[in-house]
Design an enzyme around this catalytic site. Structure first.
Site, short mmCIF file in Angstrom:
data_model
loop_
_atom_site.label_atom_id
_atom_site.label_comp_id
_atom_site.label_asym_id
_atom_site.label_seq_id
_atom_site.Cartn_x
_atom_site.Cartn_y
_atom_site.Cartn_z
N CYS A 121 0.83 -1.20 0.00
CA CYS A 121 0.00 0.00 0.00
C CYS A 121 0.86 1.25 0.00
CB CYS A 121 -0.93 -0.01 1.22
SG CYS A 121 -1.91 1.48 1.40
N CYS A 127 1.71 4.28 3.26
CA CYS A 127 2.87 4.36 4.16
C CYS A 127 4.11 3.89 3.42
CB CYS A 127 2.67 3.48 5.40
SG CYS A 127 1.27 3.93 6.43
N CYS A 174 5.45 22.46 4.65
CA CYS A 174 5.25 21.03 4.42
C CYS A 174 6.22 20.51 3.36
CB CYS A 174 3.80 20.75 4.01
SG CYS A 174 3.28 21.61 2.50
#
Length: 396
Positions: free
Chosen positions: A54, A57, A352
């Site tokens: 996936c 992560c 960010c």
């Protein structure tokens, strides 16, 4: 030592002293001649069955100590590229299962609806049956959502799902489906009533159309309920939001006049005392902020202003005792250029993207500012995404 993984690179691979890269390796692991990774003291067993397939992560194999060091290294590396150094504090990590907003995908495959994240470096969708990053409330709506989307999702078509945990429940926007007619309306209403959905909107290509919202959806920011436009930006976790707010408060100190640039819905605006100017380009967001400020009786001037095309001038900035910059990933180069020669005593930069931050930090430092400290924040648990808040000061 040449066979020992020393650090983790920006994309998540472990690196040895001689420059070899190894996927899914942690600092302290050993890389054999056959490129097999032998786990070391910082290599943990990934908690999720979907890892590493996936794409939600990338770093579940790192323990908290090595994950925190990865975050520090990312920031230090970005600064070094601009010949900058700073006091980088210990990262504030959000716990597992704390993400209150997420973007997932859905598709019809073999007669069943699959929902999840895409595989790493692939368009293949991973149908998730567990998730260690989403809040339990967000994850709980995924299984029943498969049944609802089965009524509308066409074969070989993908839908994009935006889920946010609001004050009233789950705010859900679905892009890429059509749901017309009485049967569709009844199915959506029944789904929302049964599963705590506060708002359900569909975007078929012409913008979001709300299909369910029995009461106005809000998000509470520092005790102030703010109207939440569909699919609005929100800090990913409550813990991350709190860590960034604490750093911003420390940075502004006792400043009586503050400019909050790229203010969004007011994450920092409502957390600060004194007179505040809030500048934001997104019209719906700044209108929500303005309305909430009026209801709360706060002294806030909300300005609908594109800070890329019309950044605050140096003279305008000089009116404030502190300035907050919280730009998107591209950074705030235009605003940094005008802030660099200003007389603002304290400037707090929330970022960010360590790379665009370091670029803008160099501009500010070349203009005479000192980079006092950086507070890293790991909101996107086990991902390579890094956030930070930094304090710049100028002697006056």
């Amino acid at each position: 030592m040449t066979d020992t993984i020393l650090r983790v690179a920006a994309r998540g691979e472990g690196i040895t002293a001689d420059g070899r890269h190894a996927p899914l390796a942690a600092p302290g692991d050993t890389l054999t001649a056959a490129l097999e990774v032998i786990p070391g003291p910082h290599h943990q067993s990934p908690p999720c069955d979907h890892f590493p397939t996936c794409g939600g992560c990338q770093l579940q194999h790192l323990d908290d100590e090595s994950y925190a060091q990865f975050i520090i290294d990312r920031i230090a590396g970005a600064l070094a590229a601009h010949d900058l150094v700073a006091d980088i504090r210990a990262p504030k990590l959000s716990p597992p299962k704390s993400r209150r907003r997420a973007a997932l995908q859905a598709e019809m495959k073999n007669g069943k609806v699959q929902i999840g994240f895409s595989e790493n470096a692939s368009h293949t969708l991973v149908d998730i049956h567990e998730c260690w990053i989403l809040t339990p409330e967000l994850f709980a709506v995924i299984a029943p959502l498969r049944g609802l989307l089965a009524k509308f999702l066409k074969k070989n078509r993908r839908a994009r799902l935006h889920l946010t945990q609001a004050d009233q429940g789950i705010d859900l926007l679905v892009e890429g489906i059509e749901a017309e007619g009485l049967d569709a309306a009844e199915a959506i209403s029944e789904f929302c009533q049964q599963h705590g959905v506060a708002r359900f909107a569909i975007d078929s290509g012409l913008g979001p159309e709300v299909r369910w919202e029995p009461e106005p959806v809000t998000i509470t920011l520092s005790g102030v309920a703010v109207s939440l436009p569909t699919a609005s930006f929100l800090q990913a976790t409550r813990e991350g939001e709190a860590a960034l707010i604490a750093a911003v408060r420390e940075g502004v100190g006792k400043a009586a006049t503050i400019a909050d640039l790229f203010a969004g819905l007011g994450t920092f605006t409502f957390a600060l005392p004194g007179k505040i100017y809030a500048g934001e380009a997104a019209r719906e967001a700044i209108l929500s902020l303005k309305s909430a400020a009026a209801r709360a009786g706060r002294t806030i001037f909300a300005d609908h202003r594109d800070l890329y095309r019309r950044a605050l001038t140096t003279a305008e900035l000089d009116r404030f005792a502190a300035v907050i910059l919280d730009p998107p990933r591209a950074g705030a180069r235009e605003q940094a250029v005008l802030a660099a020669p200003s007389k603002v005593p304290s400037l707090i930069y929330v970022s960010c993207n360590p790379s665009s931050f370091a670029r803008d930090a160099q501009i500010l430092c070349d203009g005479g500012y000192t980079l006092d400290w950086i507070q890293p924040v790991g909101q996107f648990r086990w991902s390579t995404h890094v956030e930070l808040a930094a304090k710049f000061s100028r002697a006056v």
